[in-house]
Write a protein that holds these residues in place. Structure first.
Motif, mmCIF file in Angstrom:
data_model
loop_
_atom_site.group_PDB
_atom_site.id
_atom_site.type_symbol
_atom_site.label_atom_id
_atom_site.label_comp_id
_atom_site.label_asym_id
_atom_site.label_seq_id
_atom_site.Cartn_x
_atom_site.Cartn_y
_atom_site.Cartn_z
ATOM 1 N N MET A 110 0.856 -1.172 0.000
ATOM 2 C CA MET A 110 0.000 0.000 0.000
ATOM 3 C C MET A 110 0.899 1.231 0.000
ATOM 4 O O MET A 110 1.696 1.435 0.900
ATOM 5 C CB MET A 110 -0.913 -0.044 1.224
ATOM 6 C CG MET A 110 -1.925 1.069 1.246
ATOM 7 S SD MET A 110 -3.080 0.998 2.653
ATOM 8 C CE MET A 110 -3.978 -0.481 2.284
ATOM 9 N N GLN A 156 -4.441 5.282 -7.270
ATOM 10 C CA GLN A 156 -3.602 4.310 -6.577
ATOM 11 C C GLN A 156 -4.454 3.200 -5.963
ATOM 12 O O GLN A 156 -4.079 2.030 -5.993
ATOM 13 C CB GLN A 156 -2.748 4.988 -5.505
ATOM 14 C CG GLN A 156 -1.821 4.058 -4.759
ATOM 15 C CD GLN A 156 -0.740 3.438 -5.619
ATOM 16 O OE1 GLN A 156 -0.326 4.022 -6.613
ATOM 17 N NE2 GLN A 156 -0.278 2.259 -5.239
ATOM 18 N N GLU A 195 -4.093 -0.814 -6.631
ATOM 19 C CA GLU A 195 -3.918 -1.793 -5.566
ATOM 20 C C GLU A 195 -5.049 -2.816 -5.528
ATOM 21 O O GLU A 195 -4.802 -4.007 -5.310
ATOM 22 C CB GLU A 195 -3.776 -1.077 -4.225
ATOM 23 C CG GLU A 195 -2.478 -0.302 -4.125
ATOM 24 C CD GLU A 195 -2.348 0.549 -2.878
ATOM 25 O OE1 GLU A 195 -3.230 0.501 -1.993
ATOM 26 O OE2 GLU A 195 -1.349 1.281 -2.791
ATOM 27 N N GLU A 233 -4.424 -5.179 -8.451
ATOM 28 C CA GLU A 233 -3.307 -6.079 -8.120
ATOM 29 C C GLU A 233 -3.774 -7.173 -7.170
ATOM 30 O O GLU A 233 -3.435 -8.345 -7.349
ATOM 31 C CB GLU A 233 -2.160 -5.302 -7.459
ATOM 32 C CG GLU A 233 -1.365 -4.450 -8.394
ATOM 33 C CD GLU A 233 -0.274 -3.654 -7.691
ATOM 34 O OE1 GLU A 233 0.794 -3.467 -8.293
ATOM 35 O OE2 GLU A 233 -0.495 -3.208 -6.537
ATOM 36 N N ASN A 234 -4.543 -6.794 -6.169
ATOM 37 C CA ASN A 234 -5.052 -7.759 -5.194
ATOM 38 C C ASN A 234 -5.962 -8.788 -5.863
ATOM 39 O O ASN A 234 -5.865 -9.983 -5.607
ATOM 40 C CB ASN A 234 -5.792 -7.020 -4.079
ATOM 41 C CG ASN A 234 -6.212 -7.944 -2.960
ATOM 42 O OD1 ASN A 234 -5.434 -8.732 -2.473
ATOM 43 N ND2 ASN A 234 -7.473 -7.833 -2.562
ATOM 44 N N THR A 285 1.604 -8.045 -9.650
ATOM 45 C CA THR A 285 2.134 -6.696 -9.510
ATOM 46 C C THR A 285 1.967 -5.969 -10.841
ATOM 47 O O THR A 285 2.264 -6.522 -11.903
ATOM 48 C CB THR A 285 3.631 -6.739 -9.114
ATOM 49 O OG1 THR A 285 3.747 -7.461 -7.893
ATOM 50 C CG2 THR A 285 4.199 -5.344 -8.938
#
Length: 123
Positions: free
Chosen positions: A1, A50, A54, A57-58, A63
Motif C-alpha cells: 500500500m 492508486q 492496488e 493487483e489484489n 504486480t
C-alpha cells in the motif's frame, strides 16, 4: 500500500470472472488531508487512482505498473468528512502483458465519483 493506512476494504466481491466490486472506507484522519487541503479536506485524485491499482493487483494477485490513463473524469469531490465510503466497480481485460480496466467509482448512494480507463503493465 503506497499510502499507509489510507483506506480499508469493507467488502469485495467478484461479479464475473473479469470484474469485481470493492467498497473501501477512506481514513479521514490520514495525514494526506493535512496538506490536501488544510481545513477543507479533499481526497486526492492520484490517491483514488492508486486505490484502483492496488485493488486490481489484489484481485489478480499480480504486480502492476501504470502505463496510461484515459477518459479520467472526477465527477464529484470526495470530502472525507462527508463521504468516507467509495465503491469501485472494475472490469478487467487482459491482453498479453497489459491489463486494461474500466472503472466506475461511486458513493454508497450511487452518486458517481470517478470514471476512467487505465492500462497497466504486468511486472
Amino acid at each position: 500500500m503506497l499510502l499507509h493506512q489510507f483506506y480499508t476494504i469493507v467488502a469485495s466481491e467478484s461479479i464475473e470472472a473479469q470484474s469485481f466490486e470493492t467498497t473501501v472506507t477512506i481514513q479521514k484522519e490520514h495525514p494526506v488531508f493535512e496538506g490536501h487541503f488544510p481545513n477543507f479536506p479533499v481526497t486526492p485524485g492520484v490517491a483514488m487512482l492508486q486505490i484502483i491499482k492496488e485493488l486490481t493487483e489484489n484481485h489478480l494477485q499480480q504486480t502492476l505498473f501504470l502505463e496510461s490513463a484515459s477518459n479520467v473524469k472526477f465527477l464529484t469531490m470526495v470530502d472525507p468528512n462527508v463521504n468516507t465510503n467509495l465503491k469501485f466497480n472494475i472490469v478487467i481485460q487482459e491482453d498479453g502483458k497489459y491489463v486494461k480496466i474500466k472503472n466506475n467509482t461511486s458513493f454508497n448512494d450511487g452518486t458517481p465519483v470517478l470514471k476512467c480507463n487505465v492500462t497497466f503493465v504486468k511486472r
